[in-house]
Design an enzyme around this catalytic site. Structure first.
Site, mmCIF file in Angstrom:
data_model
loop_
_atom_site.group_PDB
_atom_site.id
_atom_site.type_symbol
_atom_site.label_atom_id
_atom_site.label_comp_id
_atom_site.label_asym_id
_atom_site.label_seq_id
_atom_site.Cartn_x
_atom_site.Cartn_y
_atom_site.Cartn_z
ATOM 1 N N GLU A 85 0.799 -1.309 -0.078
ATOM 2 C CA GLU A 85 -0.196 -0.007 -0.102
ATOM 3 C C GLU A 85 1.034 1.117 0.020
ATOM 4 O O GLU A 85 0.333 2.066 0.101
ATOM 5 C CB GLU A 85 -0.996 -0.099 1.132
ATOM 6 C CG GLU A 85 -0.228 0.236 2.591
ATOM 7 C CD GLU A 85 -1.351 0.440 3.671
ATOM 8 O OE1 GLU A 85 -1.686 1.558 3.723
ATOM 9 O OE2 GLU A 85 -1.674 -0.637 4.633
ATOM 10 N N CYS A 119 -3.721 -3.131 4.272
ATOM 11 C CA CYS A 119 -2.593 -4.215 4.775
ATOM 12 C C CYS A 119 -2.984 -5.648 4.226
ATOM 13 O O CYS A 119 -2.404 -6.485 4.404
ATOM 14 C CB CYS A 119 -2.687 -4.246 6.314
ATOM 15 S SG CYS A 119 -2.357 -2.603 7.102
ATOM 16 N N HIS A 249 -3.182 -10.136 11.798
ATOM 17 C CA HIS A 249 -2.586 -8.841 11.366
ATOM 18 C C HIS A 249 -2.269 -7.759 12.418
ATOM 19 O O HIS A 249 -3.146 -7.622 13.511
ATOM 20 C CB HIS A 249 -3.627 -8.175 10.384
ATOM 21 C CG HIS A 249 -3.262 -6.553 10.107
ATOM 22 N ND1 HIS A 249 -1.957 -6.390 9.643
ATOM 23 C CD2 HIS A 249 -3.882 -5.250 10.251
ATOM 24 C CE1 HIS A 249 -1.709 -4.877 9.673
ATOM 25 N NE2 HIS A 249 -2.885 -4.541 9.993
HETATM 26 N N1 ACO Z 1 0.591 3.367 30.433
HETATM 27 C C1 ACO Z 1 -0.276 2.025 30.079
HETATM 28 N N2 ACO Z 1 -1.373 2.286 29.382
HETATM 29 C C2 ACO Z 1 -1.525 3.512 28.592
HETATM 30 C C3 ACO Z 1 -0.952 4.540 29.334
HETATM 31 C C4 ACO Z 1 -0.157 4.545 30.291
HETATM 32 N N3 ACO Z 1 0.415 5.576 30.482
HETATM 33 N N4 ACO Z 1 -1.573 5.714 28.435
HETATM 34 C C5 ACO Z 1 -2.409 5.147 27.623
HETATM 35 N N5 ACO Z 1 -2.464 3.695 27.749
HETATM 36 C C6 ACO Z 1 -3.248 2.891 27.062
HETATM 37 C C7 ACO Z 1 -4.745 3.369 26.884
HETATM 38 O O1 ACO Z 1 -5.566 3.086 28.072
HETATM 39 C C8 ACO Z 1 -5.098 2.385 25.562
HETATM 40 O O2 ACO Z 1 -5.444 1.009 25.890
HETATM 41 P P1 ACO Z 1 -6.611 0.288 25.478
HETATM 42 O O3 ACO Z 1 -6.766 0.077 24.086
HETATM 43 O O4 ACO Z 1 -6.541 -0.943 26.288
HETATM 44 O O5 ACO Z 1 -7.777 1.240 26.262
HETATM 45 C C9 ACO Z 1 -3.802 2.402 24.803
HETATM 46 O O6 ACO Z 1 -2.773 2.660 25.852
HETATM 47 C C10 ACO Z 1 -3.790 3.441 23.770
HETATM 48 O O7 ACO Z 1 -4.195 4.712 24.226
HETATM 49 P P2 ACO Z 1 -5.383 5.636 23.557
HETATM 50 O O8 ACO Z 1 -5.451 6.655 24.188
HETATM 51 O O9 ACO Z 1 -6.509 4.822 23.152
HETATM 52 O O10 ACO Z 1 -4.531 5.745 22.271
HETATM 53 P P3 ACO Z 1 -4.708 7.003 20.906
HETATM 54 O O11 ACO Z 1 -6.075 6.995 20.840
HETATM 55 O O12 ACO Z 1 -3.843 7.973 21.336
HETATM 56 O O13 ACO Z 1 -3.873 5.955 19.607
HETATM 57 C C11 ACO Z 1 -4.445 4.424 18.228
HETATM 58 C C12 ACO Z 1 -4.007 4.486 19.452
HETATM 59 C C13 ACO Z 1 -5.699 4.718 17.889
HETATM 60 C C14 ACO Z 1 -4.249 2.886 17.916
HETATM 61 C C15 ACO Z 1 -3.400 5.270 17.335
HETATM 62 O O14 ACO Z 1 -2.033 5.045 17.581
HETATM 63 C C16 ACO Z 1 -3.623 5.009 15.734
HETATM 64 O O15 ACO Z 1 -4.491 5.687 15.209
HETATM 65 N N6 ACO Z 1 -2.907 4.059 14.989
HETATM 66 C C17 ACO Z 1 -2.960 3.786 13.512
HETATM 67 C C18 ACO Z 1 -4.203 2.967 13.213
HETATM 68 C C19 ACO Z 1 -4.331 1.464 13.633
HETATM 69 O O16 ACO Z 1 -3.045 1.102 13.713
HETATM 70 N N7 ACO Z 1 -5.530 0.920 13.584
HETATM 71 C C20 ACO Z 1 -5.484 -0.451 13.702
HETATM 72 C C21 ACO Z 1 -6.303 -1.094 12.563
HETATM 73 S S1 ACO Z 1 -6.117 -0.650 11.079
HETATM 74 C C22 ACO Z 1 -4.395 -0.707 10.613
HETATM 75 O O17 ACO Z 1 -3.740 -1.842 10.663
HETATM 76 C C23 ACO Z 1 -3.689 0.438 10.134
#
Ligand code: ACO
Length: 468
Positions: A85, A119, A249
């Site tokens: 991609e 992906c 994945h």
């Molecule tokens: N210590 C431990 N855990 C923590 C801490 C900390 N200090 N701070 C946050 N966390 C946890 C949260 O509780 C959350 O856990 P949970 O999912 O069990 O609730 C996790 O860390 C992530 O924190 P969020 O606030 O939910 O993260 P954010 O929204 O900022 O970003 C996300 C995460 C959405 C995955 C982002 O990185 C993203 O958009 N990535 C790209 C998209 C992606 O990969 N999607 C997956 C499928 S599609 C694909 O494959 C591309």
């Protein structure tokens, strides 16, 4: 009916850049709370390409290495399929760049082009190759599948979920890794969870939360369909007990943990034999949730992860090494997780069933299964583990400080879609035999060179086109 026997993966090679950043270091640099990237996302380290590497150089490196290490004559390849991609050209396929390897051996009779859908493209490429070997148009030669991506995100919450790698897989008959092609469940629909509408930028537009839900919904749907097909054909219920390993994945490890737990919740709702009495008791309060409520329930997430933990350690943990260390490799991600399993367990995989879940945003998803056996050298699981040499490749990487990583990302933003530049040609961090980008000329034509291999082991100091 296919008459070809045991069609599947004969050989594999993996390449990831020798450049990486520790998630703990990136976390501190980004001002994220301590533990967010490492515990919250479950990631250890992230690989990335510097200005001398891209999806084409990584693919040239991986394909050359696979052909050399398994002693495959390039003339024996009859189909070459690429999943990616990472858009470098809107018309010319990555596959055609790889033809440089085959043309110089006099082989231009190779079908296949690129497959793209986030992906999922690697899985589409793999199915195309397997279907070709099983079909009446198969000419007896090997298929070759290449999954290659550089996953980079703009600064912000998605940035730590990047990564980069290429996997090459040789496809043929009498393979140690065969497809149970009758048991497949797919789910395809229209969603704007992650997409790349801005052709001037390498970065995706991401609705992170939606992408997580889309992934889990697709997982549920594929699992149900996989189970239905299995049950129709085998005349008995499928449960998680019927598979030895689950490979997902892997955008980041936390989603893999949640996915395995979600399958357990599915088995609970299906009243499958894999869920014991104590687990049933813990999950009972959630049995009346609607689908939407179940995706939003933090309590359910916690309860299922707790119930699934001991099985996760056995059936999933051995697949997580490379994705945790390199990050999301987009099309290569699922197959890098599978490569981790071979690396960790190759001597004990005979007759094991492995469930694979492929997800590409937008969205396309399939669950399918593989059956493993040791196989005959050079196409044996132990030789595949030996050739991939994952531990050594991980160990010999160079960790970059965050400032340098950010500087490289900025340079790559500037270079994306650009013409008329030469790279530093600095290949000091690359292993001998690695291809690298030297120049993009005023006509946007890309040129690559290969880092010299020690003459004492008798290999070339090659260049492609006008490289170094
Ligand atoms: N210590 C431990 N855990 C923590 C801490 C900390 N200090 N701070 C946050 N966390 C946890 C949260 O509780 C959350 O856990 P949970 O999912 O069990 O609730 C996790 O860390 C992530 O924190 P969020 O606030 O939910 O993260 P954010 O929204 O900022 O970003 C996300 C995460 C959405 C995955 C982002 O990185 C993203 O958009 N990535 C790209 C998209 C992606 O990969 N999607 C997956 C499928 S599609 C694909 O494959 C591309």
């Amino acid at each position: 009916m296919a008459s070809q026997k045991n069609v599947g993966i004969l050989a594999m090679e993996i390449y990831f850049p020798p450049t990486c950043i520790q998630q703990e270091v990136l976390e501190a640099h980004d001002g994220a709370s301590k533990g967010k990237y490492t515990i919250g996302l479950g990631q250890d380290c992230m690989g990335f390409c510097t200005e001398v590497e891209d999806v084409i150089s990584m693919s040239l490196t991986t394909v050359t290495s696979l052909l050399e290490k398994y002693k495959i004559d390039p003339k024996q390849i009859g189909r070459l399929e690429v999943g990616s991609e990472t858009v470098i050209d809107k018309s010319k396929s990555i596959k055609t760049f790889l033809m440089q390897i085959f043309e110089k051996c006099g082989n231009t009779d190779i079908e296949g082009v690129d497959s793209t859908n986030a992906c999922y493209g690697g899985t589409a490429a793999l199915f195309n190759c397997v279907n070709w070997v099983e079909s009446s148009s198969w000419d007896g030669r090997y298929g070759l599948v290449v999954c290659t991506d550089s996953a980079v995100y703009a600064e912000g919450p998605a940035r730590p979920t990047g990564g980069a790698a290429t996997i090459a897989m040789l496809i043929g008959t009498d393979a140690p890794i065969t497809f149970e092609s009758k048991f497949r469940g797919s789910h395809m629909s229209h969603a704007y969870d992650f997409y790349k509408p801005n052709l001037a930028s390498e970065y995706p537009v991401v609705d992170g939360k939606l992408s997580q839900t889309c992934y889990l919904m697709a997982l549920d749907s594929c699992y149900k369909r996989y189970c239905n097909k299995y049950e129709k054909l085998e005349g008995k219920q499928f449960s998680m007990d019927d598979a030895d390993y689950f490979v997902f994945h892997s955008p980041y490890n936390k989603l893999v943990q949640k996915s395995f737990a979600r399958l357990m919740f599915n088995d609970f709702l299906r009243n499958a034999s894999s869920v014991d009495e104590s687990a049933k008791e813990k999950l009972a309060p959630f049995s009346t949730l609607t689908g939407d409520e179940s995706y939003a329930s933090r309590d359910l997430e916690k309860a299922t992860q707790q119930v699934a933990k001991s099985q996760y350690d056995v059936k999933v943990q051995p697949t997580t090494l490379i994705p945790k260390q390199v990050g999301n490799m987009y099309t290569a991600s699922l197959y890098a997780a599978f490569a981790s399993l071979i690396h960790n367990k190759h001597s004990t995989l005979d007759n094991k069933r492995v469930i694979m879940f492929s997800y590409g945003s937008g969205l396309s998803a399939t669950m399918f299964s593989l059956r493993l056996r040791e196989g005959q050298h050079p196409f044996s699981l132990s030789n595949i583990a030996n050739v991939m040499n994952v531990a050594e490749k991980l160990k010999s990487r160079n960790e970059f400080p965050p400032e340098k990583f950010v500087e490289i990302m900025k340079l790559m933003e500037h270079r994306y879609g650009a013409k008329d530049f030469v790279t530093s040609k600095d290949c000091s961090l690359l292993s001998p035999g690695t291809y690298y980008l030297t120049e993009v000329d005023s006509m946007y034509r890309r040129f690559y060179a290969k880092k010299a291999v020690d003459k004492t082991i008798g290999t070339e100091n090659g260049t492609l086109a006008n490289g170094h």
